[in-house]
Design an enzyme around this catalytic site. Structure first.
Site, short mmCIF file in Angstrom:
data_model
loop_
_atom_site.label_atom_id
_atom_site.label_comp_id
_atom_site.label_asym_id
_atom_site.label_seq_id
_atom_site.Cartn_x
_atom_site.Cartn_y
_atom_site.Cartn_z
CE LYS A 85 -0.84 5.40 8.05
NZ LYS A 85 -0.54 4.85 6.74
CG PHE B 247 -1.81 1.27 1.20
CD1 PHE B 247 -2.87 1.36 0.30
CD2 PHE B 247 -1.55 2.35 2.02
CE1 PHE B 247 -3.66 2.50 0.24
CE2 PHE B 247 -2.33 3.50 1.98
CZ PHE B 247 -3.40 3.57 1.08
CG ASP C 133 5.61 3.56 1.99
OD1 ASP C 133 5.60 4.09 3.12
OD2 ASP C 133 4.59 3.49 1.27
#
Ligand SMILES: *Cc1c(COP(=O)(O)O)cnc(C)c1O
Length: 392
Positions: A251, A137, A222
């Site tokens: 995040k 993702f 990532d």
């Protein structure tokens, strides 16, 4: 109040999210409260965002002070917190330079653009393909959904962008067969988060690095979900003894403030010259001031060490649950990025937990994910484990 808010939301908010029927109004540490005055112990942390817990006094104060001083001036000028945050990231990682943006998808978008630009600058115009992993993702913008290895994310938005290839995660032969002189980068989560908390074999990422070096491709990690202490190290790559050329963060970097960052080594970062990429809000003073306080707290309160220790304890407790319940197939993860795979659907369990005052999260239908604030203690973990034991 709860009913009015939810009814109104159903009329005015886009229908993109399925939400639990609670309206959250307040948070402190690892606890959240709703409009009805009910409290919840938070094992979701805003999806691995609030690593220091809610309403951390130092972060709130830094935010308030900056809000009274200067919110925004654009990147036409230098501002102090942006530079200091970049300096901290450079000092504490493999990277030499930082580009700031506002979300994870934007950070990956910047990484994809940088990788392509790097080879254009070298005159390798046809080298633009990016290999990422099945079940990965990377975000919801057109480029990042094109790089995402899950059909459900792309469905309805085709045609996706050209130049993205996929191989199975943790399968080095598959990557070896796919990677070639047209590959400009391999984009990979060191531990797959949304894909089901999947950890690689110990040597896998080293082999990925080798294949990139042999073919001249860049390696992009990532770390939007795994970074900023989540796995018990500041960055997950530290567990595997491998450094990327580019890394993306978002995040937890702002503990709830919207921030993304793309970090790169000098030689690669060089390809982003003046005017090549930009973001109006990227690295804006109010967000970077809060984020700078987040990383200072992380250092001073030794939060990452705590995460490693308490994460090991949590995993042990989940393994204890597994030894008692046949419905648990697997327990996995590192630090406080933990997953528990079930034989049945996880959603009903998540709902009962919520009723009992625990927020947990289910991904890929049957994997319960535990991503609490890194400040969580044994008491909270034991209460949740008892609750799950009873439900199962
Ligand atoms: C959450 C996430 C993203 C997307 O971040 P947004 O801020 O929602 O755009 C990208 N990659 C990974 C690994 C993530 O966990």
């Amino acid at each position: 109040m709860k009913k009015e808010i939810i009814d109104q939301a159903e009329h005015v908010i886009a229908k993109t999210y399925t939400r639990f029927p609670v309206v959250i109004t307040k948070g402190k540490g690892c606890t959240l409260w709703d409009t009805e005055g009910r409290s919840y112990t938070d094992f979701v942390a805003g999806i691995a965002v609030c690593n220091l817990g809610h309403a951390h006094p130092r972060v709130s104060k830094a935010l308030a002070t900056q809000a009274e001083t200067l919110l925004h001036v654009s990147n036409l000028y230098y501002t102090v917190p942006q530079v200091e945050l970049a300096a901290w990231l450079v000092k504490n990682s493999f990277a030499d330079r930082v580009f700031f943006c506002n979300s994870g998808a934007e950070a990956n978008e910047a990484a994809i653009k940088l990788a392509r630009k790097y080879f254009k600058e070298k005159g390798e115009n046809r080298r633009f393909r990016i290999i990422s992993m099945e079940r990965s993702f990377h975000g919801r913008t057109m480029a990042t959904l094109s790089a995402t290895g899950q059909d459900k994310i792309k469905k309805g938005f085709e045609p996706v962008l050209e130049g993205f290839d996929f191989v199975s995660f943790n399968d080095i032969d598959a990557l070896q067969n796919k990677i070639d002189a047209k590959t400009c980068a391999v984009l990979i989560e060191p531990i797959q988060g949304e894909g089901g908390v999947r950890c690689p074999d110990p040597e896998y990422l080293k082999r990925v690095r080798q294949l990139c070096d042999e073919t001249g491709a860049l390696l992009i990690f990532d770390e939007i979900q795994t970074g900023i202490g989540r796995t018990g190290r500041l960055f997950a790559y530290e567990h595997f003894g491998v450094e990327p050329d580019i890394m993306t963060l978002a995040k937890a970097l702002g503990n709830g403030l919207p921030i993304g960052a793309m970090l790169a080594v000098e030689d690669v970062a060089e390809a982003f010259g003046a005017g090549s990429h930009a973001s109006t809000f990227g690295g804006t003073p109010v967000v970077t001031a809060a984020s700078l306080e987040v990383v200072k707290v992380l250092d001073e309160e030794k939060i990452v060490d705590h995460c490693g220790k308490i994460g090991a304890y949590f995993k042990e407790r989940l393994l204890w649950l597994k030894s008692r319940h046949e419905s648990i197939v697997d327990v996995r993860g590192l630090g406080l990025l933990l997953g528990m795979k079930l034989k049945m659907e996880g959603a009903p369990i998540v709902n009962v937990c919520l009723e009992k005052g625990f927020m947990i999260n289910c991904i890929q239908e049957n994997i319960l994910r535990f991503i609490p604030p890194l400040t969580i203690g044994k008491k909270e973990i034991d209460s949740l484990v008892d609750c799950l034991d009873e439900i199962l």
